[in-house]
Design a protein around this motif. Structure first.
Motif, PDB file in Angstrom:
ATOM      1  N   ASP A   1       0.866  -1.184   0.000  1.00 34.43           N
ATOM      2  CA  ASP A   1       0.000   0.000   0.000  1.00 34.43           C
ATOM      3  C   ASP A   1       0.900   1.231   0.000  1.00 34.43           C
ATOM      4  O   ASP A   1       1.543   1.541   0.999  1.00 34.43           O
ATOM      5  CB  ASP A   1      -0.908  -0.005   1.230  1.00 34.43           C
ATOM      6  CG  ASP A   1      -1.840   1.188   1.253  1.00 34.43           C
ATOM      7  OD1 ASP A   1      -1.992   1.860   0.207  1.00 34.43           O
ATOM      8  OD2 ASP A   1      -2.416   1.455   2.325  1.00 34.43           O
TER       9      ASP A   1
ATOM     10  N   PRO B   1      -2.642   6.802  -2.010  1.00 28.19           N
ATOM     11  CA  PRO B   1      -3.466   7.104  -3.185  1.00 28.19           C
ATOM     12  C   PRO B   1      -2.686   7.705  -4.362  1.00 28.19           C
ATOM     13  O   PRO B   1      -2.974   7.403  -5.514  1.00 28.19           O
ATOM     14  CB  PRO B   1      -4.511   8.085  -2.671  1.00 28.19           C
ATOM     15  CG  PRO B   1      -4.055   8.524  -1.330  1.00 28.19           C
ATOM     16  CD  PRO B   1      -3.059   7.532  -0.834  1.00 28.19           C
ATOM     17  N   GLU B   2      -1.699   8.555  -4.094  1.00 32.49           N
ATOM     18  CA  GLU B   2      -0.956   9.190  -5.189  1.00 32.49           C
ATOM     19  C   GLU B   2      -0.175   8.154  -5.992  1.00 32.49           C
ATOM     20  O   GLU B   2      -0.207   8.148  -7.219  1.00 32.49           O
ATOM     21  CB  GLU B   2       0.004  10.268  -4.664  1.00 32.49           C
ATOM     22  CG  GLU B   2      -0.688  11.471  -4.053  1.00 32.49           C
ATOM     23  CD  GLU B   2      -1.030  11.254  -2.585  1.00 32.49           C
ATOM     24  OE1 GLU B   2      -0.562  10.264  -1.987  1.00 32.49           O
ATOM     25  OE2 GLU B   2      -1.793  12.071  -2.051  1.00 32.49           O
TER      26      GLU B   2
ATOM     27  N   GLU C   1      -0.755   4.935  -5.991  1.00 33.94           N
ATOM     28  CA  GLU C   1      -1.688   3.975  -6.583  1.00 33.94           C
ATOM     29  C   GLU C   1      -2.195   4.496  -7.931  1.00 33.94           C
ATOM     30  O   GLU C   1      -2.337   3.736  -8.884  1.00 33.94           O
ATOM     31  CB  GLU C   1      -2.864   3.697  -5.641  1.00 33.94           C
ATOM     32  CG  GLU C   1      -3.867   2.708  -6.186  1.00 33.94           C
ATOM     33  CD  GLU C   1      -3.287   1.345  -6.516  1.00 33.94           C
ATOM     34  OE1 GLU C   1      -3.837   0.687  -7.422  1.00 33.94           O
ATOM     35  OE2 GLU C   1      -2.301   0.913  -5.885  1.00 33.94           O
ATOM     36  N   GLU C   2      -2.431   5.790  -8.007  1.00 36.22           N
ATOM     37  CA  GLU C   2      -2.846   6.388  -9.277  1.00 36.22           C
ATOM     38  C   GLU C   2      -1.738   6.239 -10.319  1.00 36.22           C
ATOM     39  O   GLU C   2      -1.999   5.888 -11.480  1.00 36.22           O
ATOM     40  CB  GLU C   2      -3.178   7.867  -9.075  1.00 36.22           C
ATOM     41  CG  GLU C   2      -3.710   8.538 -10.316  1.00 36.22           C
ATOM     42  CD  GLU C   2      -4.081   9.999 -10.073  1.00 36.22           C
ATOM     43  OE1 GLU C   2      -4.042  10.755 -11.046  1.00 36.22           O
ATOM     44  OE2 GLU C   2      -4.401  10.358  -8.933  1.00 36.22           O
ATOM     45  N   LEU C   3      -0.516   6.448  -9.920  1.00 40.82           N
ATOM     46  CA  LEU C   3       0.623   6.267 -10.819  1.00 40.82           C
ATOM     47  C   LEU C   3       0.750   4.800 -11.248  1.00 40.82           C
ATOM     48  O   LEU C   3       1.007   4.509 -12.417  1.00 40.82           O
ATOM     49  CB  LEU C   3       1.914   6.730 -10.129  1.00 40.82           C
ATOM     50  CG  LEU C   3       3.195   6.614 -10.924  1.00 40.82           C
ATOM     51  CD1 LEU C   3       3.143   7.483 -12.169  1.00 40.82           C
ATOM     52  CD2 LEU C   3       4.383   6.986 -10.057  1.00 40.82           C
ATOM     53  N   ARG C   4       0.531   3.904 -10.308  1.00 36.72           N
ATOM     54  CA  ARG C   4       0.582   2.470 -10.598  1.00 36.72           C
ATOM     55  C   ARG C   4      -0.468   2.086 -11.645  1.00 36.72           C
ATOM     56  O   ARG C   4      -0.182   1.366 -12.604  1.00 36.72           O
ATOM     57  CB  ARG C   4       0.374   1.692  -9.300  1.00 36.72           C
ATOM     58  CG  ARG C   4       0.348   0.197  -9.438  1.00 36.72           C
ATOM     59  CD  ARG C   4       0.179  -0.449  -8.037  1.00 36.72           C
ATOM     60  NE  ARG C   4      -0.002  -1.858  -8.136  1.00 36.72           N
ATOM     61  CZ  ARG C   4      -1.181  -2.487  -8.162  1.00 36.72           C
ATOM     62  NH1 ARG C   4      -2.295  -1.787  -8.055  1.00 36.72           N
ATOM     63  NH2 ARG C   4      -1.247  -3.785  -8.271  1.00 36.72           N
ATOM     64  N   GLN C   5      -1.682   2.598 -11.480  1.00 34.95           N
ATOM     65  CA  GLN C   5      -2.760   2.316 -12.427  1.00 34.95           C
ATOM     66  C   GLN C   5      -2.443   2.884 -13.818  1.00 34.95           C
ATOM     67  O   GLN C   5      -2.678   2.225 -14.840  1.00 34.95           O
ATOM     68  CB  GLN C   5      -4.094   2.885 -11.927  1.00 34.95           C
ATOM     69  CG  GLN C   5      -4.635   2.208 -10.700  1.00 34.95           C
ATOM     70  CD  GLN C   5      -4.921   0.736 -10.920  1.00 34.95           C
ATOM     71  OE1 GLN C   5      -5.398   0.332 -11.972  1.00 34.95           O
ATOM     72  NE2 GLN C   5      -4.595  -0.077  -9.924  1.00 34.95           N
ATOM     73  N   THR C   6      -1.890   4.077 -13.846  1.00 32.88           N
ATOM     74  CA  THR C   6      -1.508   4.696 -15.121  1.00 32.88           C
ATOM     75  C   THR C   6      -0.426   3.876 -15.811  1.00 32.88           C
ATOM     76  O   THR C   6      -0.489   3.652 -17.027  1.00 32.88           O
ATOM     77  CB  THR C   6      -1.011   6.140 -14.891  1.00 32.88           C
ATOM     78  OG1 THR C   6      -2.064   6.891 -14.280  1.00 32.88           O
ATOM     79  CG2 THR C   6      -0.595   6.801 -16.187  1.00 32.88           C
ATOM     80  N   GLU C   7       0.534   3.434 -15.046  1.00 34.25           N
ATOM     81  CA  GLU C   7       1.616   2.614 -15.608  1.00 34.25           C
ATOM     82  C   GLU C   7       1.071   1.303 -16.174  1.00 34.25           C
ATOM     83  O   GLU C   7       1.475   0.865 -17.249  1.00 34.25           O
ATOM     84  CB  GLU C   7       2.674   2.337 -14.533  1.00 34.25           C
ATOM     85  CG  GLU C   7       3.898   1.618 -15.046  1.00 34.25           C
ATOM     86  CD  GLU C   7       4.738   2.428 -16.015  1.00 34.25           C
ATOM     87  OE1 GLU C   7       5.522   1.812 -16.759  1.00 34.25           O
ATOM     88  OE2 GLU C   7       4.625   3.665 -16.037  1.00 34.25           O
TER      89      GLU C   7
ATOM     90  N   GLN D   1      -1.953   0.806 -17.324  1.00 32.94           N
ATOM     91  CA  GLN D   1      -2.684   1.139 -18.552  1.00 32.94           C
ATOM     92  C   GLN D   1      -1.723   1.361 -19.720  1.00 32.94           C
ATOM     93  O   GLN D   1      -1.979   0.903 -20.838  1.00 32.94           O
ATOM     94  CB  GLN D   1      -3.548   2.392 -18.343  1.00 32.94           C
ATOM     95  CG  GLN D   1      -4.721   2.171 -17.428  1.00 32.94           C
ATOM     96  CD  GLN D   1      -5.410   3.479 -17.058  1.00 32.94           C
ATOM     97  OE1 GLN D   1      -4.935   4.571 -17.358  1.00 32.94           O
ATOM     98  NE2 GLN D   1      -6.551   3.369 -16.382  1.00 32.94           N
TER      99      GLN D   1
END
Length: 90
Positions: free
Chosen positions: A45, A48-49, A51-57, A59
């Motif tokens: 964990d 949130p910041e 995690e957003e980068l992780r999701q973008t990566e 994608q």
């Protein structure tokens, strides 16, 4: 995909074979797939910041995987004779 045909012609001019181009694409697929799997399997964990980068990566990696796979499919649909024929015309 005229630019792919142009790239293939330049590759033929520089003695790269269709197999070598495909091998390079397969390598990029493997690298991106491994990276995506590593990111997905990391369950830390980071907040949130990050995690957003992780999701973008993830994608971005998915996009690149689809792109490389579509290039492989396109190249496989072209016969070696057509590549040679097109490169000898120019």
């Amino acid at each position: 995909m005229d630019w792919v045909d142009t790239l293939l012609k330049k590759s033929c001019d520089r003695t790269l074979t269709k197999g070598e181009v495909l091998q390079s694409l397969f390598h990029m697929i493997e690298v991106n797939d491994d990276t995506l799997n590593n990111i997905r399997s990391n369950k830390h964990d980071f907040g949130p910041e990050l995690e957003e980068l992780r999701q973008t990566e993830m994608q971005d990696l998915n996009f690149h995987l689809k792109y490389y796979r579509s290039l492989v499919n396109y190249l496989n649909s072209i016969s070696e004779n057509r590549l040679i024929e097109n490169s000898s015309r120019s």
